[in-house]
Design a protein around this motif. Structure first.
Motif, PDB file in Angstrom:
ATOM      1  N   GLN A   9       7.741   0.882  13.252  1.00 51.63           N
ATOM      2  CA  GLN A   9       9.020   0.183  12.689  1.00 51.63           C
ATOM      3  C   GLN A   9       8.940  -0.420  11.361  1.00 51.63           C
ATOM      4  N   LYS A  10       7.922  -1.224  11.095  1.00 53.23           N
ATOM      5  CA  LYS A  10       7.747  -1.818   9.846  1.00 53.23           C
ATOM      6  C   LYS A  10       7.703  -0.681   8.775  1.00 53.23           C
ATOM      7  N   SER A  11       7.011   0.422   8.892  1.00 55.31           N
ATOM      8  CA  SER A  11       7.039   1.489   8.082  1.00 55.31           C
ATOM      9  C   SER A  11       8.435   2.056   7.645  1.00 55.31           C
ATOM     10  N   TYR A  12       9.088   2.381   9.064  1.00 54.00           N
ATOM     11  CA  TYR A  12      10.692   2.811   8.832  1.00 54.00           C
ATOM     12  C   TYR A  12      11.454   1.816   7.768  1.00 54.00           C
ATOM     13  N   THR A  13      11.411   0.394   7.972  1.00 53.55           N
ATOM     14  CA  THR A  13      11.946  -0.661   7.311  1.00 53.55           C
ATOM     15  C   THR A  13      11.608  -0.297   5.924  1.00 53.55           C
ATOM     16  N   ASN A  14      10.216  -0.317   5.637  1.00 53.35           N
ATOM     17  CA  ASN A  14       9.802  -0.176   4.155  1.00 53.35           C
ATOM     18  C   ASN A  14      10.494   1.042   3.488  1.00 53.35           C
ATOM     19  N   GLY A  35       8.097  -1.084  -8.637  1.00 54.33           N
ATOM     20  CA  GLY A  35       9.357  -0.291  -8.644  1.00 54.33           C
ATOM     21  C   GLY A  35       9.198   1.071  -8.286  1.00 54.33           C
ATOM     22  N   ILE A  36      10.037   1.680  -7.510  1.00 61.00           N
ATOM     23  CA  ILE A  36      10.208   3.087  -7.365  1.00 61.00           C
ATOM     24  C   ILE A  36      11.141   3.660  -8.203  1.00 61.00           C
ATOM     25  N   THR A  37      10.821   4.892  -8.971  1.00 64.57           N
ATOM     26  CA  THR A  37      11.874   5.561  -9.772  1.00 64.57           C
ATOM     27  C   THR A  37      12.528   6.644  -8.900  1.00 64.57           C
ATOM     28  N   ASP A  38      13.299   7.575  -9.669  1.00 66.76           N
ATOM     29  CA  ASP A  38      14.186   8.442  -8.979  1.00 66.76           C
ATOM     30  C   ASP A  38      13.431   9.698  -8.338  1.00 66.76           C
ATOM     31  N   LYS A  39      12.216   9.813  -8.499  1.00 62.98           N
ATOM     32  CA  LYS A  39      11.565  11.134  -7.865  1.00 62.98           C
ATOM     33  C   LYS A  39      11.381  10.983  -6.492  1.00 62.98           C
ATOM     34  N   SER A  40      11.909  12.018  -5.501  1.00 66.74           N
ATOM     35  CA  SER A  40      11.751  11.678  -4.271  1.00 66.74           C
ATOM     36  C   SER A  40      10.650  12.219  -3.577  1.00 66.74           C
ATOM     37  N   ASP A  41       9.867  13.204  -4.181  1.00 62.51           N
ATOM     38  CA  ASP A  41       8.779  13.981  -3.373  1.00 62.51           C
ATOM     39  C   ASP A  41       7.693  13.079  -3.064  1.00 62.51           C
ATOM     40  N   GLY A  42       7.427  11.949  -3.789  1.00 61.89           N
ATOM     41  CA  GLY A  42       6.416  11.008  -3.622  1.00 61.89           C
ATOM     42  C   GLY A  42       6.669  10.178  -2.191  1.00 61.89           C
ATOM     43  N   LEU A  43       8.119  10.003  -1.923  1.00 58.14           N
ATOM     44  CA  LEU A  43       8.244   9.298  -1.030  1.00 58.14           C
ATOM     45  C   LEU A  43       8.332  10.200   0.652  1.00 58.14           C
ATOM     46  N   LEU A  77       0.844  -1.029   0.069  1.00 52.72           N
ATOM     47  CA  LEU A  77      -0.119   0.077  -0.231  1.00 52.72           C
ATOM     48  C   LEU A  77       0.753   1.261   0.075  1.00 52.72           C
ATOM     49  N   GLU A  78       1.927   1.164   0.877  1.00 55.10           N
ATOM     50  CA  GLU A  78       2.913   2.406   1.118  1.00 55.10           C
ATOM     51  C   GLU A  78       3.727   2.710  -0.501  1.00 55.10           C
ATOM     52  N   ARG A  79       3.752   1.581  -1.050  1.00 58.61           N
ATOM     53  CA  ARG A  79       4.481   1.587  -2.464  1.00 58.61           C
ATOM     54  C   ARG A  79       3.530   2.438  -3.622  1.00 58.61           C
ATOM     55  N   TYR A  80       2.297   2.035  -3.345  1.00 52.42           N
ATOM     56  CA  TYR A  80       1.307   2.479  -4.542  1.00 52.42           C
ATOM     57  C   TYR A  80       0.926   4.087  -4.225  1.00 52.42           C
ATOM     58  N   LEU A  81       1.112   4.275  -2.535  1.00 50.25           N
ATOM     59  CA  LEU A  81       0.668   5.640  -2.344  1.00 50.25           C
ATOM     60  C   LEU A  81       2.033   6.494  -2.623  1.00 50.25           C
ATOM     61  N   THR A  82       3.142   5.916  -2.752  1.00 52.63           N
ATOM     62  CA  THR A  82       4.314   6.755  -3.138  1.00 52.63           C
ATOM     63  C   THR A  82       4.648   6.875  -4.797  1.00 52.63           C
ATOM     64  N   ILE A  83       3.927   6.170  -5.299  1.00 53.23           N
ATOM     65  CA  ILE A  83       3.703   6.209  -6.633  1.00 53.23           C
ATOM     66  C   ILE A  83       2.407   7.423  -7.293  1.00 53.23           C
ATOM     67  N   CYS A  84       1.285   7.297  -6.264  1.00 53.94           N
ATOM     68  CA  CYS A  84       0.339   8.003  -6.397  1.00 53.94           C
ATOM     69  C   CYS A  84       0.976   9.497  -6.195  1.00 53.94           C
ATOM     70  N   ILE A 120       6.012  12.703   0.812  1.00 48.83           N
ATOM     71  CA  ILE A 120       4.676  12.859   1.118  1.00 48.83           C
ATOM     72  C   ILE A 120       4.156  11.633   1.840  1.00 48.83           C
ATOM     73  N   THR A 121       4.358  10.318   1.367  1.00 47.97           N
ATOM     74  CA  THR A 121       4.021   9.113   1.836  1.00 47.97           C
ATOM     75  C   THR A 121       4.550   8.865   3.409  1.00 47.97           C
ATOM     76  N   PHE A 122       5.932   9.229   3.612  1.00 49.22           N
ATOM     77  CA  PHE A 122       6.562   9.010   4.739  1.00 49.22           C
ATOM     78  C   PHE A 122       6.882  10.439   5.546  1.00 49.22           C
ATOM     79  N   ASP A 123       5.601  11.335   5.593  1.00 49.48           N
ATOM     80  CA  ASP A 123       6.010  12.568   6.159  1.00 49.48           C
ATOM     81  C   ASP A 123       6.206  12.584   7.531  1.00 49.48           C
TER      82      ASP A 123
END
Length: 354
Positions: free
Chosen positions: A308-313, A260-268, A129-136, A270-273
């Motif tokens: 903890q799991k969110s941090y690892t992801n 798979g995550i690309t090189d754009k960082s702003d999505g990460l 879910l966090e991966r798809y959120l990052t893509i969005c 926002i997801t892991f604010d």
């Protein structure tokens, strides 16, 4: 149906006028297959391809049409057309292409909402879910989590799943749907005329069933349920844009094994604010949040402020992003070297002739 029902707006119309594209017809790409495209207008669908000049000047995947794009085209036969221009994109949902470290795959363009579908019986996975959120979030597309097949689990199990999501993912709308009568009413209420919704999720989570329910007819084939894995056999093999009766537009996708995550960082970010917020208090500016003394993020994980799991992801995705950047730079260099070599060979041949 009108152009507005397909998502056309004044910004696109302004661009059409500014670029002198008024003599051409306008349509939206509803499917693509090996550089052939189906382009839809309110009254027709055309089998289209790019004019030679567009194809030969294309430098990357971004220069080719994708599902969701608006294009200017010229009809040359009853149902055939040539694409002359691609309109600027409002948003691009993309991922790292499966198995190709530095290549990007465009999932859909000009999307307003990303419907992240997970089946609660087998597929449920918060990391994904966090991966798809990052893509969005990278695409600046509003994410909505859609939990499907809730009729296959009991209320306490559903409650546990909802709590698990809410602990790690804040301020994202969650909708629950099922095959029961009126099971899609919550989702139907969300669909707005002229807005584009892209379905994201793995194989067998029920994306095609959701499209059929929203459209009121069997737009997409759904395979029979496999008793061994409790899933409908996956049937979508390519991206497709479908107009809904109320004027909304939905894009279906083949299920993704890899997100798979690309090189754009702003999505990460926002997801892991929460991680980003704590990182402002780290002792070192270039803190990697993995081992440093005085790292506010590690401290927040240890005292339970960050899951903890969110941090690892998060760390896993940061590594992927770095790897993508490195391989993309390497490829750029190789392409540059190849270009130099070709120029040299051409020069030598020219000199040889003289």
């Amino acid at each position: 149906m009108t152009y507005e029902d397909l998502g056309y707006n004044s910004t696109l119309d302004q661009y059409r006028n500014e670029q002198g594209l008024n003599t051409l017809e306008v349509g939206r790409v509803i499917s693509e297959h090996k550089e052939r495209y189906i382009v839809k207008t309110p009254t027709h669908e055309f089998d289209a391809e790019l004019i030679g000049n567009l194809r030969y000047t294309a430098e990357s995947r971004y220069d080719f049409p994708a599902v969701g794009d608006w294009v200017a085209f010229m009809q040359y036969d009853e149902s055939k057309a040539l694409i002359h221009a691609i309109f600027p994109r409002r948003s691009i949902i993309e991922r790292r292409a499966a198995g190709k470290a530095s290549k990007v795959q465009i999932i859909a363009t000009n999307v307003d909402f990303g419907l992240i579908v997970q089946a609660v019986d087998r597929d449920f996975n918060v990391n994904r879910l966090e991966r798809y959120l990052t893509i969005c979030n990278t695409a600046k597309v509003e994410p909505i989590i859609v939990l499907n097949k809730i009729d296959l689990i009991n209320k306490p199990e559903l409650s546990t799943i909802l709590n698990t999501i809410k602990q790690r993912i804040k301020e994202v709308k969650i909708i629950t749907v099922s095959n029961k009568p009126a099971g899609y009413s919550q989702l139907e209420e969300l669909i707005e005329a002229g807005k584009t919704y892209c379905l994201l999720g793995s194989s067998g989570v029920g994306k095609s069933t959701i499209i059929n329910a929203l459209s009121g007819k069997e737009e997409m084939k759904t395979g029979e349920i496999s008793s061994a894995v409790h899933k409908g056999k996956h049937t979508t093999s390519h991206r497709e844009l479908i107009s809904l009766p109320n004027g909304g537009i939905v894009i279906d996708n083949p299920g993704m094994r890899e997100v798979g995550i690309t090189d754009k960082s702003d999505g990460l970010e926002i997801t892991f604010d929460a991680i980003l917020e704590h990182s402002q208090n780290c002792k070192y500016q270039n803190c990697t949040h993995t081992h440093e003394k005085g790292c506010a993020v590690i401290e927040a994980v240890e005292n339970g402020e960050i899951d903890q799991k969110s941090y690892t992801n998060f760390l896993k995705m940061i590594r992927e992003k770095a790897h993508f950047e490195a391989t993309a730079l390497e490829r750029k260099k190789k392409d540059k070297d190849l270009g130099k070599m070709i120029k040299q060979v051409k020069k030598q041949k020219k000199n040889h002739k003289h």
